[in-house]
Scaffold this motif. Sequence first.
Motif: not given
Length: 977
Positions: A660-661, A671, A678
């Motif tokens: 995802y990052r 974000q 996260d």
Amino acid sequence: MEAWLNELELGIQKGLIDKTIPYSGQFEPQLLMNHQQKKQDVLTTLIDELRQSQSFKFAVAFITESGIQTLKAHLLDLHRKGVTGQLITSTYNYFNQPKMFQELLKLKNLEVRISDVDGFHSKGYIFDQGGYHSLIVGSTNLTASALKVNYEWNIKLTSHEHGAIIDHFTTQFNEMWQDSVPLTTEWINHYRKAYQTQNIQTVAEFPASYHNKWSDALKIEPNKMQVQALMGIEAVRLRGESRALVVSATGTGKTYLAAFDVRRVSPNRLLFIVHREQILKKAMADFRRVIGGNDDDYGILSGSSKDVGARYLFATVQSLSKVKTLNEFDSEWFDYILIDETHRAGATSYQKIIDHFKPDFMLGMTATPERTDGYDLFKLFDYNIAYEIRLQEALAEDLLVPFHYFGVSDYEVDGQIREDLSFQDLAINDRVMHIREKLEYYSFSGERPHGLIFCATKEEAKDLSMALNQTGLQTISLTGDNSQEERERRVKELEDGVLDYILTVDIFNEGIDIPKINQVVMLRQTESSIIFVQQLGRGLRKHESKAFLTVIDFIGNHENNYLIPIALYGDQSYNKDQLRRQLVERSRGIPGESTINFERIAEERIFEAIDQKNMLLKKDLDQDYLTLKYKVGKIPTMMDFVAHGSRDPMSYVRYSKSFYRYIVKVEKLKQTLSEKADKSLIYLSQHVLNGVRPHEALLFQQLIDNVEIKEEVYLDKMTMDVYDDFTEDIRTSVLRNMNLQYYQENYDKKRRAPHDFLSVRFVDYDEETKTYKRHPIFTELLLEPEFKASLSDQVSYALYLYDEKRQGHEVCNGFMLYEKYTRQDVFRLLLWDENPLAQNVGGYIISQDKSNCAIFINYHKEDDISETTKYDDQFLSPQIFQWMSKSKRTLASPDVKAIQRYKEHDMRLPLFVKKHNDEGLSFYYMGDVEPIPESFEERQMETAKKPVSIVKMILKMKTPVEKGLYDYLTEKSITGD
């Protein structure tokens, strides 16, 4: 010796008397077969026995050139070690060709004799391993098809050197040897005359649909690949789409495929676009053979030819893209447009043509759709990939000629690779002779060479051509400086045998069709796996004059050498462990009769390049990401990388801590995840859902969609005959791991987990109802759509990865044999409550309840490590390992006593080994070991200050180490780098 004899006796008893005897050592009789899906072949065992032999004897009736090719590199390495062998073969039924006997004469350490025994039909291979002999006997002749593909039965037996069975075989062999005649050039000349009188024709198998039927178009029918591709193209049209892309390996018949589709559609007007006139004429001829019709229906638009009124127009992009020429055509003039080598379509000239015309249907064809210039080729065809077949699949389908690849070391001066010698250098003569020797030794299929040599520079091509000509070869250099007319003339000379080789730089990478090519030589470092495959593909087209292609790759000390296995095995994962494993498995990783062979020095350079290469460079990650994004027409998921055979998506996890990052960064997105979501993704991606164990992923999968799940339902989802039996200890471990309690990296002295992770829980377990329940915090996190989607993707990938790793691997109490694990993974699978500090582990650590002792070995230790850690740990054989305790230990030390008395504690001792620190943090699981209590011996380790006590012991492998990995781990470097 007694222990060795005991092993041999156990092997014989299990193999011939009682199959229930708990023995799985190297001396157990084996049935050798070829099985592509299980990655089994007779060749691998034959080579393993050959490589460790002190001498060998073969008695084989039928031998082919291709069969000899499979052993040449290994025999050359044995020759350097002084190992020799004997071979008896025959002239039975005139199967063996004269040229095959010529190839046998090249093998310097093999003495060959010919038996005149009537009906000689032997297939036996004897290896002297020092103290014992191994024997392979059965149905397998020395042919590539028998060694790798055919359904064969062979028995492999091991006998003491004084055993009766070996005595019988060697006595019979020696008697036959005395009665046989030596192989000489004179003998071959006599045999050739007799062979020719038999009127025997041996040609490569060629697709029946093409052979001798070109005069009748109606009889030309598509091959298996083309049938599937035609169905895919038609399916695209039936969806109402007007554009489609076919990705097909070089040599699989893309032009014929296009002609078959045109024949089916029967357009009023066809436009076929190519980038080179030489290709254009060949394409038009192929279309005529398939479609038939009047000659007037076909025309060319190129240079001086302007047949613009032809029904089937074949045009070069250079001529058609001119404004004046384009304006001669109405935008709807052609209802079917074909673009060959479509990966070039990003160029301005192609874009002008594509923008001008509005056909009913447009088909693109390419072997290499991947781009490095940022152009979205897949978008051009509306992401409609009608069909895709890459090199590995084409080989498996027998659409290409088999190849034998030889990675050889380039010329060395004082131990240094010298590829930069100009014609003026005195040493160039030595390099030329080195090249000439390799060309001669590894040879080619057929009566004479039809070779392409790819050079690094135009100057090298020119100078080397001149030098090779002085050795008696007929060669010419061709570069972009030569005219199209000269290129065509020289290619014709190569086909006709006037030339032996054409030396070039890049102009023949693609778009050239010379089916007779039987040798491809690479005299330049590999800059791209795509270009490597393109150049390899120049010789893969089937032709009646050849049975196989020889590929000779001169390998210097280049950082890009890691690209060679990527290209050969078609593995785009860029996973180091996977690349090493493929090299260890050698030819088992490639379909059909093809083989991959490395001279030992060259092989070491490949391993070194893999070790040193940073596989996480941003530009490489971004390039592969964009390529896949263009291909699927959206932001790809981790499972998209799997589905399309692209880079290992865990690369992006390692680079950005979570997939995802990486997406957020590369797509420049905002974000949106909460900090808790996260950071949870970061931990889960790296340490829980990494494919090491399926239990957590499977439970996450269920709890993402269900608030709770009964344990019996959860266990039903597991395949109990594949996953280890589920115990209470495993449940505890799974829960601790999912709830982030096992994570003990970057902790402080109070062992508080970082990022306040202890406040995050995902699952609870109800003992009374035997139910797993989603924790409220997890339910809250699932309300974030991006978290749910990302976690689901990671879960799917983790389950896929585990199942993929498990294929062909034996699972032993949670570990897969020869898979790699970090220390953290090891202790997680051993069900430890927490991950112990690395400095507390050292080479081994025993659990508090003494139920297990994990052993970690760095096999080739660095010179600069502490003297007290330079242990003499080594394999004495594939089943025996010599091991040293930690320093400052005696026979009375608690840990040594616990290991020696391992049976009292029911202690498990799994052994993990890596070759050296350049392999990273992971170790190969070699299997469990059993200490031999009577072998424990107290020693003194000498240091600069004073001797340090240590305990030496012998460990017995429960499963002997497979030969390929054993050789890789134990062999010391001989490159001197």
